[in-house]
Design a protein around this motif. Structure first.
Motif, PDB file in Angstrom:
ATOM      1  N   PRO A   4       0.822  -1.216   0.000  1.00  0.00           N
ATOM      2  CA  PRO A   4       0.000   0.000   0.000  1.00  0.00           C
ATOM      3  C   PRO A   4       0.855   1.264   0.000  1.00  0.00           C
ATOM      4  CG  PRO A   4      -0.554  -1.431   1.858  1.00  0.00           C
ATOM      5  CD  PRO A   4       0.628  -2.034   1.191  1.00  0.00           C
ATOM      6  N   PRO A   5       0.391   2.329  -0.664  1.00  0.00           N
ATOM      7  CA  PRO A   5       1.203   3.552  -0.775  1.00  0.00           C
ATOM      8  C   PRO A   5       1.287   4.331   0.538  1.00  0.00           C
ATOM      9  CG  PRO A   5      -0.941   3.882  -1.805  1.00  0.00           C
ATOM     10  CD  PRO A   5      -0.879   2.449  -1.395  1.00  0.00           C
ATOM     11  N   LEU A   6       2.367   5.077   0.670  1.00  0.00           N
ATOM     12  CA  LEU A   6       2.596   5.879   1.878  1.00  0.00           C
ATOM     13  C   LEU A   6       3.285   7.181   1.492  1.00  0.00           C
ATOM     14  CD1 LEU A   6       2.503   5.530   5.119  1.00  0.00           C
ATOM     15  CD2 LEU A   6       4.947   5.057   4.925  1.00  0.00           C
ATOM     16  N   GLY A   7       2.910   8.264   2.180  1.00  0.00           N
ATOM     17  CA  GLY A   7       3.627   9.538   2.050  1.00  0.00           C
ATOM     18  C   GLY A   7       4.441   9.757   3.319  1.00  0.00           C
ATOM     19  N   VAL A   8       5.589  10.390   3.191  1.00  0.00           N
ATOM     20  CA  VAL A   8       6.425  10.710   4.358  1.00  0.00           C
ATOM     21  C   VAL A   8       6.528  12.229   4.452  1.00  0.00           C
ATOM     22  CG1 VAL A   8       8.740  10.548   5.369  1.00  0.00           C
ATOM     23  CG2 VAL A   8       7.758   8.559   4.204  1.00  0.00           C
ATOM     24  N   TYR A 261      -0.105   8.412   5.534  1.00  0.00           N
ATOM     25  CA  TYR A 261       1.169   9.121   5.605  1.00  0.00           C
ATOM     26  C   TYR A 261       1.690   9.073   7.031  1.00  0.00           C
ATOM     27  CZ  TYR A 261      -1.903  12.911   7.224  1.00  0.00           C
ATOM     28  OH  TYR A 261      -2.847  13.640   7.908  1.00  0.00           O
ATOM     29  N   VAL A 262       3.015   9.145   7.145  1.00  0.00           N
ATOM     30  CA  VAL A 262       3.633   9.290   8.461  1.00  0.00           C
ATOM     31  C   VAL A 262       4.242  10.686   8.507  1.00  0.00           C
ATOM     32  CG1 VAL A 262       4.122   6.838   8.867  1.00  0.00           C
ATOM     33  CG2 VAL A 262       5.809   8.239   7.639  1.00  0.00           C
ATOM     34  N   GLY A 263       4.382  11.225   9.731  1.00  0.00           N
ATOM     35  CA  GLY A 263       4.983  12.548   9.880  1.00  0.00           C
ATOM     36  C   GLY A 263       6.104  12.479  10.892  1.00  0.00           C
ATOM     37  N   ALA A 268       4.588  17.306  13.585  1.00  0.00           N
ATOM     38  CA  ALA A 268       4.122  16.590  12.380  1.00  0.00           C
ATOM     39  C   ALA A 268       3.013  15.597  12.734  1.00  0.00           C
ATOM     40  CB  ALA A 268       5.293  15.859  11.728  1.00  0.00           C
ATOM     41  N   HIS A 269       2.026  15.531  11.854  1.00  0.00           N
ATOM     42  CA  HIS A 269       0.916  14.589  12.025  1.00  0.00           C
ATOM     43  C   HIS A 269       1.124  13.368  11.134  1.00  0.00           C
ATOM     44  CE1 HIS A 269      -2.068  17.211  14.131  1.00  0.00           C
ATOM     45  NE2 HIS A 269      -1.191  18.122  13.732  1.00  0.00           N
ATOM     46  N   GLY A 270       0.542  12.265  11.523  1.00  0.00           N
ATOM     47  CA  GLY A 270       0.520  11.074  10.678  1.00  0.00           C
ATOM     48  C   GLY A 270      -0.864  10.445  10.735  1.00  0.00           C
TER      49      GLY A 270
END
Ligand SMILES: C[S@@+](CC[C@H](N)C(=O)[O-])C[C@H]1O[C@@H](n2cnc3c(N)ncnc32)[C@H](O)[C@@H]1O
Ligand code: SF4
Length: 389
Positions: A4-8, A261-263, A268-270
């Protein structure tokens, strides 16, 4: 099936000076210990990889604050470590927010070398008086030169403008927008000036130091901006973001489509599915400590600076996905929403809430999408209040 896709998201909380309108988590400090910060970011990145493992990273976004003040070696180290911790997409989008001063433009070659392939420049205005009013550290000429340098070093670039400023007429803004269009590439962000509680502008405004354009002028400014940018081939894909087809910021789309997404970094929020095979079962909602020093000490002590970690489930998922998705010009993809939350948005909201807003022309719906019209997006907070009661 691919992971699955993820943003950092990586937050750099420092700026050279604090702009009077800005309520982002940004701070001015005399000196920043780059090595300590680099190590702490890498430590929290490793923690994030344990929180959300087995994904494919599609995007990395360095936001701030002013990430163009980061040492390029730190940016490069975060990118490298991301590649070792997760699978990464071959067309990984790596964005960095930059202030358009000459000093920072001088770092663009090194930042590109470190792996950044997209920059977002905080130009804000091309008018000298406006830049002074906004408390910016750069001139219009410096910003124009920084855009040229960005174009040279990065495959993709965008810049931000702030309009609906005190005393700004529709004609003056359209002339400024024309100059901006001559410099624009594939993407442009145009924000109406908002007064955020706790900023200097908020107090200045409260004591009558300036007045903002009235509601009718603001509405006209918004509509004329949309029309001109449509005509120029840069239609809105979100309230304030415009791009040529296919050139939207993929990282920001992850937020608005309520994907994972993770932060890392202060404040930072995730948001990421606890079980990526069953996203509707709940998302982990994380927030790191906001204060730069508190965050740094927590990471050095505990291996991460998490201040809050909760599970978003059921109606939380529906509300968050609505708040995000209705910002998009194309609206919410109903099938994707159902996958993320477990329920179709039209069913979740119900006829009684939707009908009046559809009739008033604020929302639009068809078999595949539910969205806000341009008029609805302009007053999205009021629309959301009616939907999320
Ligand atoms: C995190 S900030 C910017 C990055 C960078 N530090 C800079 O200032 O160039 C993102 C953008 O939000 C916009 N922004 C911030 N506060 C705003 C406000 N009160 N009203 C309108 N736009 C705002 C600005 O255009 C800014 O470039
Ligand atoms: S607008 Fe940018 S430079 Fe100004 S204080 Fe906010 S984050 Fe810093």
């Amino acid at each position: 099936m691919s992971a699955p896709p993820l943003g950092v998201y990586v937050h750099w909380p420092f700026c050279k000076s604090k702009c009077p309108y800005c309520d982002f988590n940004s701070h001015v400090r005399d000196g920043v210990e780059q090595m300590r910060w680099r190590n702490a970011l890498l430590t929290e990145l490793e923690h994030a990889a344990r929180e959300a493992p087995e994904r494919r990273v599609e995007t990395i976004f360095f936001g701030g604050g002013t990430p163009s003040l980061m040492a390029p070696e730190t940016v490069g180290a975060v990118i490298e470590r991301t590649r070792t911790l997760w699978d990464t997409a071959p067309d990984l989008e790596i964005t960095l927010e930059a202030n358009p001063t000459s000093v920072e433009a001088g770092k663009f070659a090194a930042l590109a070398q470190a792996g950044v392939n997209r920059v977002s420049l905080g130009v804000q205005s091309l008018d000298a008086d406006a830049l002074r009013f906004l408390g910016r550290e750069h001139s219009a000429d410096e910003a124009i030169a920084a855009i040229a340098t960005a174009r040279h070093h990065f495959a993709r670039y965008s810049f931000d403008l702030i309009y609906a400023r005190p005393g700004q007429t529709v004609e003056a803004w359209l002339a400024e927008l024309e100059r901006a269009l001559a410099l624009a590439g594939e993407h442009l962000s145009v924000y109406q000036l908002t007064l955020e509680r706790g900023t200097r502008f908020f107090t200045d405004h409260a004591r009558g130091a300036f007045v903002l354009p009235d509601e009718d002028t603001s509405a006209e400014l918004f509509e004329r901006t949309q029309a001109r940018l449509d005509e120029a081939g840069l239609p809105a894909y979100e309230i304030s973001n415009h791009a040529r087809p296919g050139a939207a910021c993929r990282h920001n789309l992850i937020y608005w489509r309520y994907q994972d997404y993770v932060g890392i970094g202060p404040g930072a929020h995730g948001r990421f599915a606890r079980d990526p095979r069953r996203p509707a079962a709940g998302k982990q909602a994380t927030r790191r400590a906001s204060g730069p020093e508190a965050w740094l000490e927590a990471v050095e002590r505990d291996g991460h600076g998490t201040a809050e970690s909760a599970i978003a489930q059921g109606s939380d998922l529906v509300e968050e996905a609505l708040m995000m998705g209705l910002r998009l010009a194309g609206g919410i993809d109903r099938a994707r929403f159902a996958e993320a939350t477990g329920v179709d948005p039209v069913t979740a909201l119900g006829e009684a809430k939707l009908a009046p807003l559809l009739k008033a022309g604020f929302l639009k719906v068809d078999a595949t999408h539910l969205g806000a019209t341009a008029t609805g997006r302009q007053r999205l907070n009021a629309v959301l209040e009616r939907l999320i009661a």
